[in-house]
Design a protein around this motif. Sequence first.
Motif, PDB file in Angstrom:
ATOM      1  N   ASP A  72       3.542 -13.608  24.989  1.00  0.00           N
ATOM      2  CA  ASP A  72       3.185 -12.715  26.091  1.00  0.00           C
ATOM      3  C   ASP A  72       4.337 -12.686  27.092  1.00  0.00           C
ATOM      4  O   ASP A  72       4.720 -13.718  27.639  1.00  0.00           O
ATOM      5  CB  ASP A  72       1.907 -13.224  26.750  1.00  0.00           C
ATOM      6  CG  ASP A  72       1.461 -12.365  27.920  1.00  0.00           C
ATOM      7  OD1 ASP A  72       2.002 -11.257  28.104  1.00  0.00           O
ATOM      8  OD2 ASP A  72       0.547 -12.806  28.652  1.00  0.00           O
ATOM      9  N   VAL A  73       4.906 -11.504  27.322  1.00  0.00           N
ATOM     10  CA  VAL A  73       6.013 -11.380  28.279  1.00  0.00           C
ATOM     11  C   VAL A  73       5.608 -10.538  29.491  1.00  0.00           C
ATOM     12  O   VAL A  73       6.445  -9.944  30.154  1.00  0.00           O
ATOM     13  CB  VAL A  73       7.277 -10.776  27.609  1.00  0.00           C
ATOM     14  CG1 VAL A  73       7.856 -11.737  26.601  1.00  0.00           C
ATOM     15  CG2 VAL A  73       6.989  -9.437  26.981  1.00  0.00           C
ATOM     16  N   SER A  74       4.320 -10.503  29.793  1.00  0.00           N
ATOM     17  CA  SER A  74       3.849  -9.732  30.939  1.00  0.00           C
ATOM     18  C   SER A  74       4.238 -10.446  32.237  1.00  0.00           C
ATOM     19  O   SER A  74       4.850 -11.505  32.226  1.00  0.00           O
ATOM     20  CB  SER A  74       2.334  -9.545  30.854  1.00  0.00           C
ATOM     21  OG  SER A  74       1.689 -10.792  30.926  1.00  0.00           O
ATOM     22  N   GLY A  75       3.843  -9.885  33.333  1.00  0.00           N
ATOM     23  CA  GLY A  75       4.190 -10.433  34.644  1.00  0.00           C
ATOM     24  C   GLY A  75       3.642 -11.821  34.910  1.00  0.00           C
ATOM     25  O   GLY A  75       4.137 -12.540  35.784  1.00  0.00           O
ATOM     26  N   SER A  76       2.641 -12.239  34.162  1.00  0.00           N
ATOM     27  CA  SER A  76       2.041 -13.554  34.389  1.00  0.00           C
ATOM     28  C   SER A  76       2.979 -14.695  34.023  1.00  0.00           C
ATOM     29  O   SER A  76       2.743 -15.838  34.407  1.00  0.00           O
ATOM     30  CB  SER A  76       0.750 -13.694  33.585  1.00  0.00           C
ATOM     31  OG  SER A  76       1.013 -13.698  32.204  1.00  0.00           O
ATOM     32  N   GLU A  77       4.040 -14.400  33.288  1.00  0.00           N
ATOM     33  CA  GLU A  77       4.961 -15.478  32.904  1.00  0.00           C
ATOM     34  C   GLU A  77       5.810 -15.965  34.070  1.00  0.00           C
ATOM     35  O   GLU A  77       6.466 -16.986  33.971  1.00  0.00           O
ATOM     36  CB  GLU A  77       5.853 -15.038  31.749  1.00  0.00           C
ATOM     37  CG  GLU A  77       6.894 -14.026  32.135  1.00  0.00           C
ATOM     38  CD  GLU A  77       7.789 -13.678  30.977  1.00  0.00           C
ATOM     39  OE1 GLU A  77       8.877 -13.166  31.251  1.00  0.00           O
ATOM     40  OE2 GLU A  77       7.431 -13.912  29.827  1.00  0.00           O
ATOM     41  N   PHE A  78       5.806 -15.244  35.172  1.00  0.00           N
ATOM     42  CA  PHE A  78       6.563 -15.685  36.340  1.00  0.00           C
ATOM     43  C   PHE A  78       5.735 -16.590  37.247  1.00  0.00           C
ATOM     44  O   PHE A  78       6.127 -16.909  38.354  1.00  0.00           O
ATOM     45  CB  PHE A  78       7.091 -14.475  37.118  1.00  0.00           C
ATOM     46  CG  PHE A  78       8.126 -13.725  36.351  1.00  0.00           C
ATOM     47  CD1 PHE A  78       9.405 -14.229  36.204  1.00  0.00           C
ATOM     48  CD2 PHE A  78       7.817 -12.529  35.734  1.00  0.00           C
ATOM     49  CE1 PHE A  78      10.358 -13.550  35.484  1.00  0.00           C
ATOM     50  CE2 PHE A  78       8.755 -11.839  35.009  1.00  0.00           C
ATOM     51  CZ  PHE A  78      10.034 -12.351  34.882  1.00  0.00           C
ATOM     52  N   PHE A  97       8.880 -22.197  35.652  1.00  0.00           N
ATOM     53  CA  PHE A  97       7.948 -21.102  35.419  1.00  0.00           C
ATOM     54  C   PHE A  97       7.318 -21.224  34.037  1.00  0.00           C
ATOM     55  O   PHE A  97       7.811 -21.924  33.157  1.00  0.00           O
ATOM     56  CB  PHE A  97       8.670 -19.749  35.503  1.00  0.00           C
ATOM     57  CG  PHE A  97       8.998 -19.333  36.909  1.00  0.00           C
ATOM     58  CD1 PHE A  97       7.990 -19.152  37.838  1.00  0.00           C
ATOM     59  CD2 PHE A  97      10.311 -19.103  37.286  1.00  0.00           C
ATOM     60  CE1 PHE A  97       8.286 -18.754  39.124  1.00  0.00           C
ATOM     61  CE2 PHE A  97      10.617 -18.702  38.572  1.00  0.00           C
ATOM     62  CZ  PHE A  97       9.599 -18.532  39.490  1.00  0.00           C
ATOM     63  N   LYS A  98       6.241 -20.470  33.865  1.00  0.00           N
ATOM     64  CA  LYS A  98       5.544 -20.455  32.582  1.00  0.00           C
ATOM     65  C   LYS A  98       6.447 -19.908  31.466  1.00  0.00           C
ATOM     66  O   LYS A  98       6.367 -20.339  30.325  1.00  0.00           O
ATOM     67  CB  LYS A  98       4.282 -19.594  32.710  1.00  0.00           C
ATOM     68  CG  LYS A  98       3.316 -19.723  31.567  1.00  0.00           C
ATOM     69  CD  LYS A  98       1.957 -19.148  31.911  1.00  0.00           C
ATOM     70  CE  LYS A  98       1.894 -17.683  31.590  1.00  0.00           C
ATOM     71  NZ  LYS A  98       0.551 -17.118  31.755  1.00  0.00           N
ATOM     72  N   ARG A  99       7.361 -18.997  31.803  1.00  0.00           N
ATOM     73  CA  ARG A  99       8.245 -18.420  30.789  1.00  0.00           C
ATOM     74  C   ARG A  99       9.202 -19.455  30.208  1.00  0.00           C
ATOM     75  O   ARG A  99       9.557 -19.391  29.046  1.00  0.00           O
ATOM     76  CB  ARG A  99       9.011 -17.226  31.341  1.00  0.00           C
ATOM     77  CG  ARG A  99       9.985 -17.543  32.431  1.00  0.00           C
ATOM     78  CD  ARG A  99      10.640 -16.254  32.959  1.00  0.00           C
ATOM     79  NE  ARG A  99      11.281 -16.504  34.215  1.00  0.00           N
ATOM     80  CZ  ARG A  99      12.553 -16.862  34.346  1.00  0.00           C
ATOM     81  NH1 ARG A  99      13.295 -16.984  33.285  1.00  0.00           N
ATOM     82  NH2 ARG A  99      13.069 -17.087  35.524  1.00  0.00           N
ATOM     83  N   VAL A 100       9.595 -20.450  31.000  1.00  0.00           N
ATOM     84  CA  VAL A 100      10.468 -21.510  30.498  1.00  0.00           C
ATOM     85  C   VAL A 100       9.715 -22.376  29.493  1.00  0.00           C
ATOM     86  O   VAL A 100      10.235 -22.721  28.432  1.00  0.00           O
ATOM     87  CB  VAL A 100      11.006 -22.365  31.669  1.00  0.00           C
ATOM     88  CG1 VAL A 100      11.827 -23.534  31.158  1.00  0.00           C
ATOM     89  CG2 VAL A 100      11.824 -21.512  32.615  1.00  0.00           C
ATOM     90  N   VAL A 101       8.464 -22.693  29.805  1.00  0.00           N
ATOM     91  CA  VAL A 101       7.637 -23.485  28.896  1.00  0.00           C
ATOM     92  C   VAL A 101       7.383 -22.709  27.605  1.00  0.00           C
ATOM     93  O   VAL A 101       7.474 -23.258  26.506  1.00  0.00           O
ATOM     94  CB  VAL A 101       6.306 -23.883  29.567  1.00  0.00           C
ATOM     95  CG1 VAL A 101       5.397 -24.602  28.596  1.00  0.00           C
ATOM     96  CG2 VAL A 101       6.560 -24.730  30.794  1.00  0.00           C
ATOM     97  N   LEU A 102       7.083 -21.403  27.726  1.00  0.00           N
ATOM     98  CA  LEU A 102       6.875 -20.560  26.543  1.00  0.00           C
ATOM     99  C   LEU A 102       8.119 -20.520  25.666  1.00  0.00           C
ATOM    100  O   LEU A 102       8.028 -20.582  24.436  1.00  0.00           O
ATOM    101  CB  LEU A 102       6.504 -19.137  26.963  1.00  0.00           C
ATOM    102  CG  LEU A 102       5.065 -18.896  27.377  1.00  0.00           C
ATOM    103  CD1 LEU A 102       4.905 -17.502  27.963  1.00  0.00           C
ATOM    104  CD2 LEU A 102       4.154 -19.064  26.193  1.00  0.00           C
ATOM    105  N   THR A 103       9.271 -20.419  26.287  1.00  0.00           N
ATOM    106  CA  THR A 103      10.528 -20.382  25.526  1.00  0.00           C
ATOM    107  C   THR A 103      10.739 -21.682  24.776  1.00  0.00           C
ATOM    108  O   THR A 103      11.110 -21.670  23.592  1.00  0.00           O
ATOM    109  CB  THR A 103      11.718 -20.127  26.481  1.00  0.00           C
ATOM    110  OG1 THR A 103      11.479 -18.927  27.208  1.00  0.00           O
ATOM    111  CG2 THR A 103      13.011 -20.021  25.721  1.00  0.00           C
TER     112      THR A 103
END
Length: 127
Positions: free
Chosen positions: A84-90, A97-103
Amino acid sequence: MDTKELLKKVRKIEIKTRRLSDDIFGGEYHSTFKGRGMTFSEVRQYQYGDDVRSIDWNVTARYNEPFVKVFEEERELTMMLMVDVSGSEFFGTVNQFKRVVLTEISATLAFSALQNNDKVGLILFSE
């Protein structure tokens, strides 16, 4: 972010996740090489030493010679990562951020699959 900085980040994630994939997933990968295989490949004439359980009795009756079924073993698995790359990843904590954990999670799973010679795909989705 320039190319040099991006490559440096990718290399850092690769080093970190390679260690994690070795530690976490080591020894838990179930081999697909057990048994005789699952995918039918062909029928060929019986040769001395072939397993009699693999005789194709329909073809044998038709040609009055023994024939055996040959199966292929599945050698590669395909893993599809859906991220999921929506705005919630910030959203996240003060540290990351959540995007770093997802990566990092995606990279760990991908490197683990690549070490087992599996195919990896990535699907990015948003709203």
